[in-house]
Design an enzyme around this catalytic site. Structure first.
Site, PDB file in Angstrom:
ATOM      1  CD  GLU A   1       3.065  -5.375   4.305  1.00  0.00           C
ATOM      2  OE1 GLU A   1       1.955  -4.988   3.918  1.00  0.00           O
ATOM      3  OE2 GLU A   1       3.279  -6.532   4.693  1.00  0.00           O
TER       4      GLU A   1
ATOM      5  CG  HIS B   1       3.401  -2.163   6.912  1.00  0.00           C
ATOM      6  ND1 HIS B   1       3.920  -3.228   7.597  1.00  0.00           N
ATOM      7  CD2 HIS B   1       2.113  -2.486   6.644  1.00  0.00           C
ATOM      8  CE1 HIS B   1       2.991  -4.162   7.743  1.00  0.00           C
ATOM      9  NE2 HIS B   1       1.879  -3.736   7.172  1.00  0.00           N
TER      10      HIS B   1
ATOM     11  CG  ASP C   1       5.383  10.009   3.656  1.00  0.00           C
ATOM     12  OD1 ASP C   1       5.463   8.947   4.300  1.00  0.00           O
ATOM     13  OD2 ASP C   1       6.052  11.029   3.928  1.00  0.00           O
ATOM     14  CG  HIS C   2       3.256  10.600   7.434  1.00  0.00           C
ATOM     15  ND1 HIS C   2       4.452  10.492   6.777  1.00  0.00           N
ATOM     16  CD2 HIS C   2       3.540  10.532   8.744  1.00  0.00           C
ATOM     17  CE1 HIS C   2       5.423  10.378   7.666  1.00  0.00           C
ATOM     18  NE2 HIS C   2       4.904  10.390   8.872  1.00  0.00           N
TER      19      HIS C   2
ATOM     20  CB  CYS D   1      -2.580  -7.627   7.768  1.00  0.00           C
ATOM     21  SG  CYS D   1      -0.843  -7.177   7.607  1.00  0.00           S
TER      22      CYS D   1
ATOM     23  CG  HIS E   1      -1.317  -2.845  10.544  1.00  0.00           C
ATOM     24  ND1 HIS E   1      -2.457  -3.387  10.029  1.00  0.00           N
ATOM     25  CD2 HIS E   1      -0.311  -3.215   9.709  1.00  0.00           C
ATOM     26  CE1 HIS E   1      -2.166  -4.076   8.938  1.00  0.00           C
ATOM     27  NE2 HIS E   1      -0.877  -3.977   8.710  1.00  0.00           N
TER      28      HIS E   1
ATOM     29  CG  HIS F   1      -2.258  -1.879   4.949  1.00  0.00           C
ATOM     30  ND1 HIS F   1      -2.033  -2.865   4.015  1.00  0.00           N
ATOM     31  CD2 HIS F   1      -1.615  -2.309   6.068  1.00  0.00           C
ATOM     32  CE1 HIS F   1      -1.291  -3.823   4.541  1.00  0.00           C
ATOM     33  NE2 HIS F   1      -1.017  -3.513   5.773  1.00  0.00           N
TER      34      HIS F   1
HETATM   35 NI    NI Z   1       0.099  -4.781   7.047  1.00  0.00          NI
END
Ligand code: NI
Length: 137
Positions: A126, A41, A79-80, A33, A39, A14
């Protein structure tokens, strides 16, 4: 009243970024962020339901059913993936942990209602130091 929690994990990308703000303003508010090139998580999702025990099975809910509900409705679609680009339920919503937890709650609530239990909370980690918990109001 008994509570039961199931954990599932997923990885997703995100960024926190407002198009109507300058790069400088985004960086000032969202820090790392806001990185334009995304990037990721490794999220931990804890889903808690509550209700009364079925006297025949001793279960509040069959954990296989609980796992299936979370996987089918959430994990399979996030996911992914990239929350900002790929995830339909986050369209037009800032991809903060707070907002993701709220949207997950809204999706799961009716699914658990059908199973005769009440969704109590969604807790989304997160990082290992930060998590958000949402109870539906
Ligand atoms: Ni983030």
């Amino acid at each position: 009243m008994v509570f039961i929690t199931r954990r599932e994990r997923f990885c997703a990308a995100h960024k926190l970024y407002r198009e109507d703000w300058s790069n400088e303003q985004n960086e000032q508010v969202f820090g790392l962020c806001s990185n334009p090139n995304w990037h990721g998580h490794n999220y931990d999702l804890f889903v808690t339901v509550k209700g009364e025990i079925n006297p025949e099975t001793g279960f509040l809910i069959d954990l296989k059913i609980m796992k299936d509900i979370i996987n089918r409705n959430i994990i399979d679609v996030v996911d992914h993936r990239n929350f900002n680009l790929d995830v339909e339920f986050m369209k037009g919503v800032m991809a903060s942990t707070e907002n993701i937890a709220i949207e997950i709650f809204k999706i799961l609530q009716p699914q658990f209602e059908k199973q005769g239990v009440t969704l109590h909370s969604v807790r989304l980690h997160e990082t290992e130091n930060n998590y958000v918990e949402y109870f539906g109001d």
